[in-house]
Design a protein around this motif. Structure first.
Motif, PDB file in Angstrom:
ATOM      1  N   ALA A  33       0.816  -1.204   0.000  1.00  0.00           N
ATOM      2  CA  ALA A  33       0.000   0.000   0.000  1.00  0.00           C
ATOM      3  C   ALA A  33       0.853   1.259   0.000  1.00  0.00           C
ATOM      4  CB  ALA A  33      -0.928  -0.011   1.219  1.00  0.00           C
ATOM      5  N   HIS A  34       2.028   1.179   0.605  1.00  0.00           N
ATOM      6  CA  HIS A  34       2.931   2.336   0.635  1.00  0.00           C
ATOM      7  C   HIS A  34       3.387   2.683  -0.781  1.00  0.00           C
ATOM      8  CE1 HIS A  34       5.556   5.242   2.423  1.00  0.00           C
ATOM      9  NE2 HIS A  34       6.675   4.570   2.235  1.00  0.00           N
ATOM     10  N   GLU A  36       1.818   1.887  -3.585  1.00  0.00           N
ATOM     11  CA  GLU A  36       0.658   2.362  -4.330  1.00  0.00           C
ATOM     12  C   GLU A  36       0.368   3.825  -4.024  1.00  0.00           C
ATOM     13  OE1 GLU A  36      -2.556  -0.234  -3.394  1.00  0.00           O
ATOM     14  OE2 GLU A  36      -1.565  -2.022  -4.214  1.00  0.00           O
ATOM     15  N   ALA A  37       0.473   4.214  -2.750  1.00  0.00           N
ATOM     16  CA  ALA A  37       0.189   5.590  -2.364  1.00  0.00           C
ATOM     17  C   ALA A  37       1.226   6.549  -2.942  1.00  0.00           C
ATOM     18  CB  ALA A  37       0.155   5.707  -0.838  1.00  0.00           C
ATOM     19  N   ILE A  38       2.496   6.145  -2.933  1.00  0.00           N
ATOM     20  CA  ILE A  38       3.551   7.005  -3.491  1.00  0.00           C
ATOM     21  C   ILE A  38       3.338   7.188  -4.988  1.00  0.00           C
ATOM     22  CG2 ILE A  38       6.030   7.192  -3.954  1.00  0.00           C
ATOM     23  CD1 ILE A  38       6.495   5.661  -1.313  1.00  0.00           C
ATOM     24  N   ARG A  39       3.013   6.113  -5.686  1.00  0.00           N
ATOM     25  CA  ARG A  39       2.774   6.210  -7.130  1.00  0.00           C
ATOM     26  C   ARG A  39       1.551   7.073  -7.441  1.00  0.00           C
ATOM     27  NH1 ARG A  39       3.878  -0.078  -9.095  1.00  0.00           N
ATOM     28  NH2 ARG A  39       6.111   0.190  -9.550  1.00  0.00           N
ATOM     29  N   ARG A  40       0.544   6.972  -6.609  1.00  0.00           N
ATOM     30  CA  ARG A  40      -0.713   7.689  -6.875  1.00  0.00           C
ATOM     31  C   ARG A  40      -0.640   9.163  -6.443  1.00  0.00           C
ATOM     32  NH1 ARG A  40      -3.644   4.809  -3.784  1.00  0.00           N
ATOM     33  NH2 ARG A  40      -3.602   6.266  -2.037  1.00  0.00           N
ATOM     34  N   ASP A  41      -0.141   9.395  -5.224  1.00  0.00           N
ATOM     35  CA  ASP A  41      -0.231  10.728  -4.613  1.00  0.00           C
ATOM     36  C   ASP A  41       1.115  11.387  -4.346  1.00  0.00           C
ATOM     37  OD1 ASP A  41      -3.050  10.346  -4.427  1.00  0.00           O
ATOM     38  OD2 ASP A  41      -2.741   9.192  -2.583  1.00  0.00           O
ATOM     39  N   HIS A 126       6.663   6.242  10.347  1.00  0.00           N
ATOM     40  CA  HIS A 126       5.925   5.785   9.164  1.00  0.00           C
ATOM     41  C   HIS A 126       4.857   4.813   9.646  1.00  0.00           C
ATOM     42  CE1 HIS A 126       4.663   3.982   5.484  1.00  0.00           C
ATOM     43  NE2 HIS A 126       5.311   2.851   5.680  1.00  0.00           N
ATOM     44  N   SER A 128       1.387   5.281   8.169  1.00  0.00           N
ATOM     45  CA  SER A 128       0.334   5.299   7.154  1.00  0.00           C
ATOM     46  C   SER A 128       0.948   5.210   5.762  1.00  0.00           C
ATOM     47  CB  SER A 128      -0.497   6.582   7.259  1.00  0.00           C
ATOM     48  OG  SER A 128      -1.067   6.711   8.547  1.00  0.00           O
ATOM     49  N   PRO A 129       0.305   4.533   4.814  1.00  0.00           N
ATOM     50  CA  PRO A 129       0.825   4.429   3.447  1.00  0.00           C
ATOM     51  C   PRO A 129       1.045   5.799   2.819  1.00  0.00           C
ATOM     52  CG  PRO A 129      -0.968   2.875   3.766  1.00  0.00           C
ATOM     53  CD  PRO A 129      -0.948   3.748   4.983  1.00  0.00           C
ATOM     54  N   GLY A 130       2.222   5.971   2.220  1.00  0.00           N
ATOM     55  CA  GLY A 130       2.534   7.196   1.514  1.00  0.00           C
ATOM     56  C   GLY A 130       2.978   8.348   2.375  1.00  0.00           C
TER      57      GLY A 130
END
Length: 321
Positions: A33-34, A36-41, A126, A128-130
């Motif tokens: 999830a981390h 995914e969050a970096i790629r998305r946001d 750390h 939470s994801p992202g």
């Protein structure tokens, strides 16, 4: 020079964000999830001076990275994941161990000719994801660096300069492992903090771990910086502050239990003392008990702070009997 930071959690993520914010070329390797969050946001770096978002190339594994000349692989993973990462790196890349413990550098040096160790003094979070938190201000941390097994070189100097430009205190150190063994002694308390939480009796519960660790290092003939040297280096540089209105909950092992990762790096912190004790004929019941208890807690998914300091002291007293 491009920094490929493998493991963009608390420490790796804060370093990635600060370097990127200072104009350095940075890519990260993360997972789940981390990632995914970096790629998305983007990577959200939260600190007392304000939040910043960093849009960084993000990969799932080192195999996906478009490795090129001038890259530096920066290991920010826990020690229990180091071996798997090393096997997936190009063999000509310089490797920087931005990690606690002392086993990572040995493992890397077996496979890579250019290896660097960093003595990490970087309170960070750390959960939470992202999102990563820099929990000291105005200086986020102290990251002294040296070549393994000893000395410094031009790469070492260049990395330290980039870290300073990103706001860290960082100096090349010829004796970096001496400093890392001193940090290891401090990190022995991570297991107790995770098991018992940040309670008043924490220092009392952790003292037997350090005392046993010092006996083992002395028996092994391993040098480490004194408490006075460590205090002189730290000075009043690291000033803990609330971030986003929240106080620091705990260190890396505490955070692993809080996130329910199922694993902690105690085998390479307390376990390093246990290993050296067995090699040099020094009993280590205190660190072995701490290692066992926190590893079991992680496997069960136990929340941090589920044991009292009195219960921990009773457990080590039983182990010593």
């Amino acid at each position: 020079m491009r920094f490929v930071i493998i493991g963009a959690g608390a420490v790796g993520g804060v370093v990635a964000g600060r370097l990127a914010g200072a104009g350095a070329d940075v890519a990260v390797v993360a997972r789940g999830a981390h990632l995914e969050a970096i790629r998305r946001d983007g990577l959200l770096l939260r600190q007392a001076g304000g939040d910043s978002v960093h849009r960084l190339p993000a990969y799932a594994t080192p195999d996906e990275v478009d490795w090129r000349a001038g890259d530096v692989a920066v290991l920010g993973v826990k020690s229990n994941d180091t071996q798997g990462v090393l096997q997936r790196l190009p063999r000509d890349v310089p490797v920087v161990c931005l990690q606690n413990g002392v086993a990572n550098e040995r493992a890397a040096l077996r496979l890579f000719p250019q290896v660097y160790g960093v003595c990490v003094m970087l309170p960070s979070g750390h959960l939470s994801p992202g999102v990563v938190l820099a929990q000291c201000d105005p200086v986020p941390g102290i990251l002294d660096i040296g070549r393994i097994p000893h000395g410094t070189d031009e790469i070492c100097d260049a990395i330290a300069a980039q870290l300073r430009a990103a706001g860290f205190h960082s100096e090349p150190r010829e004796d970096i492992m001496r400093r890392k063994y001193a940090k290891l002694l401090m990190n022995l308390a991570n297991a107790v903090e995770a098991l018992c939480g940040r309670v008043e009796a924490l220092d009392e519960a952790a003292e037997p771990l350090r005392a046993e660790g010092e006996r083992v290092l002395q028996a092994a003939g391993i040098a480490y910086t004194s408490a006075a040297e460590d205090a002189e280096r730290r000075g009043d540089i690291l000033r803990m502050v609330p971030v986003a209105g929240e106080e620091r909950g705990g260190g890396s092992t505490w955070q692993s239990l809080a996130r329910g990762t199922g694993a902690v790096e105690a085998d390479y912190l307390n376990g390093e003392i246990v290993l050296l004790g067995r090699l040099h004929g020094v009993p280590t019941p205190v660190n072995e008990t701490a290692r066992r208890l926190v590893v079991e807690a992680a496997r069960r998914g136990t929340a941090p702070g589920s044991m009292t300091a009195a219960e921990f002291l009773a457990a080590i007293a039983l182990a010593r009997a």
